[in-house]
Design a protein around this motif. Structure first.
Motif, short mmCIF file in Angstrom:
data_model
loop_
_atom_site.label_atom_id
_atom_site.label_comp_id
_atom_site.label_asym_id
_atom_site.label_seq_id
_atom_site.Cartn_x
_atom_site.Cartn_y
_atom_site.Cartn_z
N MET A 182 0.72 -1.18 0.08
CA MET A 182 0.12 0.07 0.12
C MET A 182 0.85 1.16 0.13
SD MET A 182 -2.77 1.30 2.95
CE MET A 182 -3.59 -0.14 3.12
N LEU A 183 1.81 1.40 0.87
CA LEU A 183 2.67 2.43 1.00
C LEU A 183 3.67 2.60 -0.43
CD1 LEU A 183 4.40 4.69 2.41
CD2 LEU A 183 6.27 2.71 3.05
N CYS A 184 4.08 1.65 -1.19
CA CYS A 184 4.64 1.72 -2.34
C CYS A 184 3.67 2.22 -3.33
CB CYS A 184 5.16 0.57 -2.88
SG CYS A 184 6.45 -0.16 -1.68
N GLN A 185 2.50 1.89 -3.44
CA GLN A 185 1.58 2.36 -4.43
C GLN A 185 1.07 3.89 -4.34
OE1 GLN A 185 -1.67 -0.84 -5.77
NE2 GLN A 185 -0.46 -1.90 -4.04
N ALA A 186 0.97 3.98 -3.13
CA ALA A 186 0.60 5.42 -2.78
C ALA A 186 1.96 6.43 -2.94
CB ALA A 186 0.10 5.55 -1.37
N ALA A 216 14.36 4.34 -3.00
CA ALA A 216 13.49 3.45 -2.11
C ALA A 216 14.49 2.73 -1.05
CB ALA A 216 13.08 2.18 -3.08
N ASN A 217 14.01 2.69 0.04
CA ASN A 217 15.03 2.33 1.11
C ASN A 217 14.31 0.93 1.85
OD1 ASN A 217 17.17 2.95 3.00
ND2 ASN A 217 15.34 3.17 4.67
N ASP A 218 15.31 -0.04 1.83
CA ASP A 218 15.14 -1.26 2.59
C ASP A 218 14.00 -1.95 2.02
OD1 ASP A 218 17.28 -1.56 4.08
OD2 ASP A 218 16.46 -0.63 5.74
N TRP A 219 13.51 -3.12 2.66
CA TRP A 219 12.47 -4.06 1.97
C TRP A 219 10.96 -3.28 2.13
CZ3 TRP A 219 8.12 -5.60 4.39
CH2 TRP A 219 7.92 -5.57 5.80
N HIS A 220 10.82 -2.23 2.84
CA HIS A 220 9.46 -1.72 3.00
C HIS A 220 9.12 -1.27 1.83
CE1 HIS A 220 11.79 -1.55 6.90
NE2 HIS A 220 10.64 -2.34 7.23
N THR A 221 10.14 -0.60 0.83
CA THR A 221 9.90 -0.04 -0.38
C THR A 221 10.38 -0.79 -1.46
OG1 THR A 221 11.60 1.54 -0.05
CG2 THR A 221 9.66 2.34 0.71
N ALA A 222 10.66 -2.05 -1.24
CA ALA A 222 11.50 -2.84 -2.41
C ALA A 222 10.21 -2.92 -3.45
CB ALA A 222 11.85 -4.06 -1.91
N TYR A 231 17.93 2.27 -5.28
CA TYR A 231 17.41 1.38 -4.25
C TYR A 231 18.59 1.21 -3.00
CZ TYR A 231 15.38 -2.47 -1.50
OH TYR A 231 15.05 -3.35 -0.68
N CYS A 232 18.32 1.59 -1.76
CA CYS A 232 19.23 1.47 -0.71
C CYS A 232 18.87 0.53 0.28
CB CYS A 232 19.14 2.98 -0.21
SG CYS A 232 19.70 4.30 -1.29
N ILE A 233 19.99 0.00 0.76
CA ILE A 233 19.62 -1.01 1.98
C ILE A 233 20.81 -0.26 3.02
CG2 ILE A 233 19.95 -3.46 2.69
CD1 ILE A 233 19.77 -4.35 -0.21
N HIS A 234 19.83 0.02 4.05
CA HIS A 234 20.88 0.37 5.44
C HIS A 234 20.83 -0.83 6.25
CE1 HIS A 234 17.17 1.60 7.77
NE2 HIS A 234 18.03 1.35 8.57
N ASN A 235 20.04 -1.78 6.32
CA ASN A 235 19.99 -2.85 7.24
C ASN A 235 19.68 -4.05 6.60
OD1 ASN A 235 20.00 -4.59 9.51
ND2 ASN A 235 18.83 -3.06 10.89
N ILE A 236 20.67 -4.99 6.21
CA ILE A 236 20.40 -6.27 5.52
C ILE A 236 19.72 -7.23 6.42
CG2 ILE A 236 22.72 -7.32 5.66
CD1 ILE A 236 20.54 -7.24 2.62
N ALA A 237 20.00 -7.12 7.63
CA ALA A 237 19.39 -8.20 8.54
C ALA A 237 17.93 -8.37 8.51
CB ALA A 237 19.78 -7.82 9.82
#
Length: 182
Positions: free
Chosen positions: A87-91, A119-125, A148-154
């Protein structure tokens, strides 16, 4: 500071009290249903800060439930996280096109389609996937780019592969989401 127009887009959790309701609402497909989301906005330090308002975000925060934003306990995801962040990505993809923001003396109106999404981390992947399948395939956002940025791969946002259909992406994307943990 360099003259670029900048917008951030985030879920509207209860700690963003200074954002005002823009009066703009859209519908996005989330899983098998259509949900209505609203856009809230504030302007701080030269940045348009846009917040996506929906109960799926507000019900998961410290102030409302005593829970954490991503899961009830550290290391555990809420079962609906893939839907919330879909939902976040579409909006977020709609915000530059439809929000008529006049916060700054140098810019006014919608941002338009000539933008760069970060886009940052999986939330916006899912944002680049939706950009390609829902917009570029229809001749929209033709010059838009994504970093696309990843700041916490865990934290990788892993969910059941059987839930892929809930993302409303073409089957051609399916193999991009297949992951075998070695």
């Amino acid at each position: 500071a360099n003259g670029h127009r900048v917008m951030t887009v985030a879920p509207r959790y209860d700690q963003y009290k200074d954002a005002w309701d823009t009066g703009v609402a859209i519908e996005v497909k989330v899983g098998y249903i259509t949900e209505k989301v609203r856009f809230f906005h504030c302007y701080k330090r030269g940045v348009d800060r846009v917040f996506i308002d929906h109960p799926m975000f507000l019900e998961k925060v410290w102030g409302k439930t005593g829970s954490k934003i991503y899961g009830p306990t550290t290391g555990t995801d809420y079962e609906d996280n893939q839907l919330r962040f879909s939902m976040l990505c579409q909006a977020a993809l709609e915000a530059p096109r439809i929000l008529n923001l006049n916060s700054c003396e140098y810019f006014s109106g919608p941002y338009g389609e000539d933008v760069v999404f970060t886009a940052n981390d999986w939330h916006t992947a899912l944002l680049p996937c939706y950009l390609k399948s829902m917009y570029k395939s229809k001749g929209m956002y033709e010059t838009a780019k994504v970093a696309y940025c990843i700041h916490n791969i865990a934290y990788q946002g892993r969910f059941s592969f059987s839930d892929f259909s809930l993302l409303n992406l073409p089957d051609a994307f399916r193999s991009s989401f297949d992951f075998i943990d070695g």
